[in-house]
Motif scaffolding. Sequence first.
Motif, short mmCIF file in Angstrom:
data_model
loop_
_atom_site.label_atom_id
_atom_site.label_comp_id
_atom_site.label_asym_id
_atom_site.label_seq_id
_atom_site.Cartn_x
_atom_site.Cartn_y
_atom_site.Cartn_z
N ILE A 7 89.20 96.05 -63.50
CA ILE A 7 89.91 97.10 -64.24
C ILE A 7 91.43 96.96 -64.14
O ILE A 7 92.16 97.85 -64.55
N GLY A 8 91.91 95.84 -63.58
CA GLY A 8 93.34 95.57 -63.57
C GLY A 8 94.12 96.49 -62.66
O GLY A 8 93.65 96.88 -61.58
N TYR A 9 95.31 96.88 -63.10
CA TYR A 9 96.22 97.63 -62.24
C TYR A 9 95.69 99.02 -61.88
O TYR A 9 96.06 99.56 -60.84
N MET A 10 94.80 99.56 -62.68
CA MET A 10 94.20 100.84 -62.34
C MET A 10 93.42 100.74 -61.03
O MET A 10 93.35 101.71 -60.27
N GLY A 11 92.87 99.56 -60.75
CA GLY A 11 92.18 99.36 -59.48
C GLY A 11 93.14 99.49 -58.30
O GLY A 11 92.77 100.01 -57.25
N VAL A 12 94.37 99.02 -58.48
CA VAL A 12 95.40 99.16 -57.44
C VAL A 12 95.76 100.63 -57.27
O VAL A 12 95.91 101.13 -56.15
N ILE A 13 95.91 101.33 -58.37
CA ILE A 13 96.35 102.72 -58.34
C ILE A 13 95.37 103.61 -57.58
O ILE A 13 95.77 104.45 -56.77
N ILE A 14 94.08 103.42 -57.83
CA ILE A 14 93.09 104.31 -57.21
C ILE A 14 92.68 103.86 -55.82
O ILE A 14 92.03 104.61 -55.08
N SER A 15 93.06 102.63 -55.44
CA SER A 15 92.58 102.09 -54.17
C SER A 15 93.10 102.89 -52.98
O SER A 15 92.35 103.18 -52.03
N GLU A 16 94.38 103.26 -53.00
CA GLU A 16 94.95 103.91 -51.82
C GLU A 16 94.38 105.31 -51.57
O GLU A 16 94.03 105.62 -50.43
N PRO A 17 94.28 106.18 -52.57
CA PRO A 17 93.65 107.48 -52.30
C PRO A 17 92.23 107.37 -51.75
O PRO A 17 91.85 108.12 -50.84
N VAL A 18 91.46 106.41 -52.28
CA VAL A 18 90.10 106.24 -51.80
C VAL A 18 90.10 105.81 -50.34
O VAL A 18 89.37 106.35 -49.49
N PRO A 39 109.06 99.56 -71.59
CA PRO A 39 108.09 100.67 -71.59
C PRO A 39 106.90 100.45 -70.67
O PRO A 39 106.47 101.36 -69.96
N GLU A 40 106.34 99.23 -70.64
CA GLU A 40 105.15 98.98 -69.82
C GLU A 40 105.47 99.14 -68.33
O GLU A 40 104.68 99.69 -67.57
N ILE A 41 106.65 98.65 -67.93
CA ILE A 41 107.04 98.76 -66.52
C ILE A 41 107.14 100.23 -66.11
O ILE A 41 106.58 100.65 -65.09
N ILE A 42 107.84 101.01 -66.89
CA ILE A 42 108.03 102.43 -66.56
C ILE A 42 106.71 103.18 -66.61
O ILE A 42 106.40 103.99 -65.72
N GLN A 43 105.91 102.93 -67.64
CA GLN A 43 104.65 103.65 -67.80
C GLN A 43 103.70 103.41 -66.63
O GLN A 43 103.12 104.35 -66.08
N MET A 44 103.53 102.15 -66.23
CA MET A 44 102.58 101.84 -65.15
C MET A 44 103.09 102.33 -63.80
O MET A 44 102.32 102.81 -62.97
N ALA A 45 104.39 102.24 -63.56
CA ALA A 45 104.95 102.73 -62.30
C ALA A 45 104.80 104.24 -62.19
O ALA A 45 104.45 104.76 -61.12
N VAL A 46 105.04 104.95 -63.29
CA VAL A 46 104.91 106.41 -63.30
C VAL A 46 103.45 106.81 -63.07
O VAL A 46 103.17 107.77 -62.32
N LEU A 47 102.52 106.11 -63.67
CA LEU A 47 101.10 106.41 -63.48
C LEU A 47 100.72 106.26 -62.01
O LEU A 47 100.01 107.11 -61.45
N TYR A 48 101.18 105.18 -61.39
CA TYR A 48 100.91 104.96 -59.97
C TYR A 48 101.42 106.14 -59.13
O TYR A 48 100.70 106.68 -58.28
N LEU A 49 102.65 106.55 -59.39
CA LEU A 49 103.27 107.62 -58.61
C LEU A 49 102.53 108.95 -58.78
O LEU A 49 102.31 109.68 -57.81
N ARG A 50 102.17 109.27 -59.99
CA ARG A 50 101.53 110.57 -60.24
C ARG A 50 100.14 110.66 -59.64
O ARG A 50 99.76 111.70 -59.09
N VAL A 51 99.36 109.59 -59.74
CA VAL A 51 98.02 109.62 -59.16
C VAL A 51 98.09 109.71 -57.64
O VAL A 51 97.41 110.53 -57.01
N ASN A 52 98.93 108.89 -57.03
CA ASN A 52 98.99 108.84 -55.57
C ASN A 52 99.57 110.10 -54.95
O ASN A 52 99.14 110.54 -53.88
N SER A 53 100.55 110.71 -55.61
CA SER A 53 101.23 111.87 -55.01
C SER A 53 100.30 113.06 -54.83
O SER A 53 100.53 113.89 -53.95
#
Length: 458
Positions: free
Chosen positions: A408-419, A347-361
């Motif tokens: 902030i952990g992996y959330m920092g990775v997720i938001i880094s690219e759009p910024v 579950p953690e793998i799928i959840q975090m990967a999906v969050l990354y994809l949705r924010v970046n797209s």
Amino acid sequence: MKNLTQGNPLKVILLFAIPLYIGQLFQLSYGLIDTRIIGSVLGEKSLAAVGTTTSLSDLLVEFLNGIACGFGIIVSTFVGAQDETKMKKAIGGTVTLSIGITLFITAFSLLFLPQILQFLNVSEELKPEAFQYIQIIIAGLIATTLFNVCAAILRAIGDSYTPLLFLVISNVLNIVLDYLMVASLGLGVSGAAMATVIAQTVSAVCCYFYMRKKHPQLRISLRDLKVNKAMCRQLIPSGLSMGFMISFVTLGSLALQTGINHLGTNIIVAHTAARKVTMIFLIPFFVLGTALATYCGQNLGAKEYGRIKRGISDTILVSFIWCGIVLAVVFGLASRLVSLVTASDEPEIIQMAVLYLRVNSVFYFLPAVICILRNSMQGFGDTKMPLVSSFIELMGKVLMAWFLVPVIGYMGVIISEPVVWAVMVIPLVVGIYRDFRKLTKMKGEAEDKTLDNLLTPD
């Protein structure tokens, strides 16, 4: 040869880009096949070990590919100008410089590989398999370079279909060898790496002999392999600019990877899967940019400056349509795509990967503009502004990895690219406006300009 200086600009660009797109999908399948087989046969630990080196292999491969593409732009300019003598000298210089640079990088990387893995924060648990995999990939870089050189030369003369043909052959072979070496012979991650190198070698050899037989005008002599100063002044700025431009992008990802490698196996696997899926969605932007680099190079040589401006504008509109399609797919099918890539139901793998994809797209329109403008500007001789933009991306991701991810952990990775995308697009927009004005002026003075003047770096 395919003439990109005539006909409807958008139609010409899309027809040239379609085989590039299919080829990139097949190229990406190397990594996807390795990921799927390693994950299902060897388990998530082996998949994580390979994932820790993904950014390093991408950095080396993309830098060398960028150099070949940059050299190919110069070849395409002489194609557009119908100057066969200088075209052959440019091809000879492309071969000589590409091989020399690749051999140096291969030797350096293998010599310092333990230190590089230490810098990447690869854990002691994952390091043995990571070392096994990446050393074989690095040793096989020469095969990758030789194919990229052949493909760049063929694209320069307008042939984007032949490289696709040999990539298809190579990928079918890669699939067979993957199953044979990993699943049947039990060679582990080393088998997956060897399968990739062997397949790339086959594609390079086949492409070379095809070129010699099908395009005799591309045959060069030993004299052409000797790079003179005049040709170096044209090839090196274009090749290194394109190579470093791509490298800065990948170095940024490498910096983020060093932060991700501290977050545990599940996060490493989640990010590896998310990036694989992301690459599928971003490929159209890359291939449109690649197509425009050749298109702009040929039209620069032919002094068709108005076609350059129209081609760029029309291509950006097409890329925005793709952004809308991707957004719908991500919000509807992201979890299924992640499961398909990783063969995992964690579950953690799928959840975090999906969050990354949705924010970046949501922000994909930014990399669309970035890819198109950067490559187009390279195509008509602006080697500085694309580098500035790419350097901004590198520094932004480094700062995020150092200061945001630890907090902030992996959330920092997720938001880094759009910024970072939002910041780095600014110099490109400013630069393209300046370049469009320059092209307008050049159009009015075309009869007084020589090709050598146009290719001389600022």
